[in-house]
Each structure stands twice: as C-alpha cells, then as structure tokens.
Design a protein around this motif. Structure first.
Motif, PDB file in Angstrom:
ATOM      1  N   GLY A   1       2.271   6.988   5.914  1.00  0.00           N
ATOM      2  CA  GLY A   1       1.716   7.029   4.562  1.00  0.00           C
ATOM      3  C   GLY A   1       2.744   7.125   3.454  1.00  0.00           C
ATOM      4  N   GLY A   2       2.227   7.010   2.208  1.00  0.00           N
ATOM      5  CA  GLY A   2       3.086   6.969   1.027  1.00  0.00           C
ATOM      6  C   GLY A   2       3.837   8.245   0.751  1.00  0.00           C
ATOM      7  N   ARG A   3       3.254   9.400   1.079  1.00  0.00           N
ATOM      8  CA  ARG A   3       3.961  10.661   0.838  1.00  0.00           C
ATOM      9  C   ARG A   3       5.211  10.751   1.690  1.00  0.00           C
ATOM     10  NH1 ARG A   3       2.938  15.064  -1.862  1.00  0.00           N
ATOM     11  NH2 ARG A   3       0.808  14.369  -2.347  1.00  0.00           N
TER      12      ARG A   3
ATOM     13  N   GLN B   1       0.834  -1.199   0.000  1.00  0.00           N
ATOM     14  CA  GLN B   1       0.000   0.000   0.000  1.00  0.00           C
ATOM     15  C   GLN B   1       0.868   1.248   0.000  1.00  0.00           C
ATOM     16  OE1 GLN B   1      -2.996   0.068   3.067  1.00  0.00           O
ATOM     17  NE2 GLN B   1      -3.261   2.292   2.928  1.00  0.00           N
TER      18      GLN B   1
ATOM     19  N   GLU C   1       1.208   4.043  -3.038  1.00  0.00           N
ATOM     20  CA  GLU C   1       0.941   5.464  -2.802  1.00  0.00           C
ATOM     21  C   GLU C   1       2.146   6.321  -3.174  1.00  0.00           C
ATOM     22  OE1 GLU C   1      -0.058   5.770   1.303  1.00  0.00           O
ATOM     23  OE2 GLU C   1      -1.976   4.714   1.120  1.00  0.00           O
TER      24      GLU C   1
END
Length: 208
Positions: free
Chosen positions: A83-85, A7, A11
């Motif tokens: 998260g991906g950022r 995931q 992202e």
C-alpha cells in the motif's frame, strides 16, 4: 482502472513530508508507472520491478552538469500490496535523505551553468557584430562564431570557451587581413604587457 503504480503513488502523495506532493501517470522506460512530484521540481519515479508483485521507487534529477554518482541515485523496492503508506515510508526513509541533500546542489550547478552559458552568448553576440556576415554556427557546449568569405576558402572561427578565454582560428586569410589582425593583437599585447615592476601598463598608467 488505474495501474497499481498509479494507485500507490496517489495514496502516498498526501502522506509525503512537506506540502504539495502530487501523483501522475508515467511511462518511463516503456513501463507503466507513476511519478510523485513536488512543486520545487523533485520527482520520485515509481515503476514495476523485475520481481513479480514488486514496485521500484527511485529519485530523478534534471539534466545537470553536477557530478552524480550511484550514491546520489538511491532506489528501493517493495511489495505492491503493502500500500501507499508503506511506499511513503520507504521513500521518506530510504530516498529523501540523500535526495534532499543532493537536489539543491544540482539546482545550484545548473544555475551556475546557465550563467556561464549566458556570458558565452553575450561574447558571441559581440563577436558576430564585429564581422559582417559572421554567424553563430554552434551554441552548445561552447558557442562558435564563424565567418566564411564567399568564393574563397578563407575561414575564421572563434570558439567562446568562457571565463575570458576563446579559441580563435584564421585559415587562408590574405596578407592585408592578417596584418590588420596581428596589428590589433599587438596593440592588446602592448597595453597589457607587465611594467618593469610586474604591473600591467594599464595599471601603471592608472597609478600615475
């Protein structure tokens, strides 16, 4: 349901600098992980870290003759829930500066190694053609051409080292073959022996 590493990689991929980054699942080192890949071959491996709730990102190189030190293999860890950022930012600031500098050098070293390998292969092929029954018995890291005479212990090997040098061994070769080999080698020595002024005989002849 995709793993947290997949995931995060999915992202991060569209946010990565430069076009073409993609994400795919990976099971490197037996762990459920993911990989960020670029069409030029660069790969960032994402895997669960030892610390609970963290992931680890590290650069990956193809097999290479280039001397890689720990400095060339940066890695970083972060909390998975960021998260991906945050993953993209960590990869861009902590991994890519070293990776983008080193990766072209790895490719250049591999290309040079490939050229040397092709040159050694060409020499080995020529040597095989000179002796009926000879064959290449090893290809890497250097090619070895071997001839064995059936029913005897006679054996000849030529290890192609590259850069114009070879390691040639004659074992239990009869007098006739030994004389022929030494005669041929003597002709080479005479044709390449330095002239009185330091030039080879071939160069001396060409100058006349």
């Amino acid at each position: 349901m995709p793993s947290i590493t997949c995931q995060l990689a999915a992202e991060a991929a569209p946010l990565m600098p430069g076009d073409g980054w993609s994400a795919r699942p990976s099971a490197a080192s037996g762990k459920e992980g993911a990989v960020l890949e670029h069409p030029d071959g660069r790969r960032i491996e994402i895997s669960p870290a030892r610390r609970e709730g963290y992931v680890r990102a590290r650069v990956a190189y193809p097999d290479t003759s280039y001397h890689l030190t720990p400095r060339h293999r940066p890695s970083t860890e972060m909390r998975a829930d960021r998260g991906g950022r945050a993953l993209e930012q960590a990869v861009r600031t902590k991994l890519l500066p070293v990776y983008d500098e080193t990766y072209p050098k790895v490719l250049a070293a591999n290309e040079e190694s490939h050229r040397h390998s092709e040159a050694r292969a060409a020499v080995a092929d020529r040597l095989v053609g000179l002796v009926p029954g000879a064959e290449v018995i090893r290809s890497d890291p250097s090619r070895i051409v071997e001839y064995r005479k059936r029913g005897t212990i006679e054996r000849v090997t030529a290890q192609v080292l590259g850069d114009g040098l070879n390691l040639v061994t004659f074992r239990y070769v009869g007098d006739e073959a030994t004389e022929a080999v030494m005669k041929a080698y003597g002709e080479v020595i005479r044709s390449t022996a330095p002239a009185p002024d330091g030039r080879s005989r071939d160069a001396d002849e060409a100058a006349r």
